[in-house]
Design a protein around this motif. Structure first.
Motif, short mmCIF file in Angstrom:
data_model
loop_
_atom_site.label_atom_id
_atom_site.label_comp_id
_atom_site.label_asym_id
_atom_site.label_seq_id
_atom_site.Cartn_x
_atom_site.Cartn_y
_atom_site.Cartn_z
N GLY A 232 0.79 -1.23 0.00
CA GLY A 232 0.00 0.00 0.00
C GLY A 232 0.82 1.27 0.00
O GLY A 232 0.26 2.36 -0.18
N TRP A 233 2.14 1.17 0.18
CA TRP A 233 2.99 2.35 0.05
C TRP A 233 3.28 2.54 -1.45
O TRP A 233 4.40 2.43 -1.93
N HIS A 234 2.20 2.80 -2.16
CA HIS A 234 2.20 2.67 -3.62
C HIS A 234 2.87 3.83 -4.33
O HIS A 234 3.44 3.65 -5.40
N ASN A 235 2.81 5.00 -3.74
CA ASN A 235 3.50 6.14 -4.35
C ASN A 235 5.01 5.93 -4.30
O ASN A 235 5.72 6.21 -5.27
N ASN A 236 5.50 5.40 -3.17
CA ASN A 236 6.93 5.06 -3.08
C ASN A 236 7.31 4.09 -4.20
O ASN A 236 8.34 4.22 -4.85
N HIS A 237 6.44 3.09 -4.38
CA HIS A 237 6.74 2.05 -5.37
C HIS A 237 6.72 2.59 -6.79
O HIS A 237 7.58 2.25 -7.60
N HIS A 238 5.75 3.43 -7.11
CA HIS A 238 5.69 3.96 -8.47
C HIS A 238 6.83 4.93 -8.75
O HIS A 238 7.27 5.05 -9.90
N ALA A 239 7.30 5.60 -7.73
CA ALA A 239 8.45 6.50 -7.93
C ALA A 239 9.73 5.72 -8.18
O ALA A 239 10.57 6.12 -8.99
N TYR A 240 9.86 4.56 -7.50
CA TYR A 240 11.06 3.72 -7.64
C TYR A 240 10.62 2.25 -7.73
O TYR A 240 10.76 1.49 -6.77
N PRO A 241 10.09 1.84 -8.87
CA PRO A 241 9.49 0.50 -8.98
C PRO A 241 10.47 -0.65 -8.84
O PRO A 241 10.06 -1.77 -8.50
N HIS A 242 11.74 -0.43 -9.09
CA HIS A 242 12.72 -1.53 -9.02
C HIS A 242 13.40 -1.64 -7.66
O HIS A 242 14.34 -2.42 -7.51
N VAL A 243 12.92 -0.87 -6.69
CA VAL A 243 13.43 -0.96 -5.32
C VAL A 243 12.65 -2.05 -4.59
O VAL A 243 11.42 -2.11 -4.68
N ALA A 244 13.36 -2.91 -3.87
CA ALA A 244 12.72 -4.05 -3.22
C ALA A 244 11.89 -3.66 -2.00
O ALA A 244 11.05 -4.44 -1.55
N LYS A 245 12.09 -2.48 -1.50
CA LYS A 245 11.43 -2.01 -0.28
C LYS A 245 10.38 -0.98 -0.64
O LYS A 245 10.69 0.04 -1.26
N CYS A 246 9.12 -1.22 -0.24
CA CYS A 246 8.06 -0.25 -0.53
C CYS A 246 7.86 0.75 0.61
O CYS A 246 7.57 1.91 0.36
N GLY A 247 7.96 0.30 1.84
CA GLY A 247 7.86 1.19 2.98
C GLY A 247 9.22 1.80 3.29
O GLY A 247 10.14 1.10 3.69
N TRP A 248 9.35 3.12 3.13
CA TRP A 248 10.65 3.77 3.28
C TRP A 248 10.84 4.39 4.66
O TRP A 248 11.93 4.33 5.22
#
Length: 278
Positions: A232-248
């Protein structure tokens, strides 16, 4: 211009897949029997399988490993995790990965994103499945968006026969706890896992906060992250989709990342893509 969610191209209405309607309605209807078959052990089985097939199979496997290749594991472990993803009953790995890569390549585009949120909540949540578009549901057309998986005989087999894997799971659950385990471990678990996964397509493109100015309307939504083990930390994921961690941030709980970190600690995960210094 107001957009009609039931148009695939201007003037070309989509057709309702009645087989899909009957299938999803049946699974939901059986899940509604769960109060009459309640036991604490059955509820525990449902929670455990929701985590195993959801967090490990879908979030870690289908999503962060296969779709984005945000880390690497040995091939035998990759295959085992992919089987867990297939057991979630969300489609085969080639289908799932191809659709998700298209979602990132054309985020919220009304025609190129399979579950574009610009078509409205219900389209991105479930109607994209009930009104299937050939380019996203016919193997010969979608497989070209996941060529790395389509070249692998194991993934082609799993993509074709993922539904049959439910049979041994159902038989095992019945042997362990009768119909109570089957209804909770298969039907109720499946319905809850479907909707929690679909929430990422729908609600996290509508509500929440934005940490990054990504080129879409993706959002970070705390309750969706809890239900989906960090997705659900989806904005983080869309900004950096190839990062393994979604919750920053320290309070952005990401249970799937905990599993990846554990794999890295014991030497089973390598080349783990971490967030940049931002």
């Amino acid at each position: 211009m107001r957009f009609n969610s039931l148009q695939t191209l201007p003037g070309k209405p989509l057709r309702l897949d009645w087989v899909g309607v009957v299938f999803f309605t049946t699974v939901h209807a059986v899940a509604l029997l769960s109060p009459w078959f309640f036991s604490w052990s059955a509820l525990g089985i449902a929670v455990f399988l929701h985590w195993l097939f959801g967090s490990i199979g879908v979030c870690l496997g289908y999503h962060r490993l296969l779709s984005h290749r945000s880390f690497k594991v040995p091939r035998w472990l990759e295959y085992a995790i992919a089987i867990l993803g297939a057991l979630s009953l969300q489609g085969g790995p080639i289908f799932w990965v191809a659709g998700h890569r298209l979602h990132h390549a054309h985020t919220e585009d009304e025609y190129k994103d399979p579950y574009s949120a610009r078509r409205g909540f219900w389209w991105s949540h479930i109607l994209w499945i009930l009104y299937p578009r050939a380019e996203f549901f016919e193997y010969e057309r979608y497989q070209r968006f996941a060529p790395d998986l389509a070249r692998d005989p194991f993934y082609r087999w799993l993509n074709r026969y993922f539904l049959a894997l439910q049979i041994p799971v159902g038989l095992l659950l019945y042997a362990l706890g009768g119909w109570s385990f089957v209804i909770y471990g298969m039907f109720l678990r499946c319905v809850i896992l479907w909707h929690t996964t679909w929430f990422i397509n729908s609600v996290t493109h509508l509500w929440g906060y934005r940490s990054f100015d990504s080129n879409d309307n993706s959002r970070n939504l705390w309750w969706a992250a809890i239900l989906t083990y960090g997705e659900g930390w989806h904005n983080n994921h869309h900004a950096y989709p190839h990062v393994a961690k979604c919750g920053w941030r320290w309070w952005e709980i990401d249970m799937t990342w905990w599993a990846i970190r554990l794999l890295k600690t014991v030497g089973l995960a390598k080349d783990v893509n971490l967030p940049p210094a931002v």
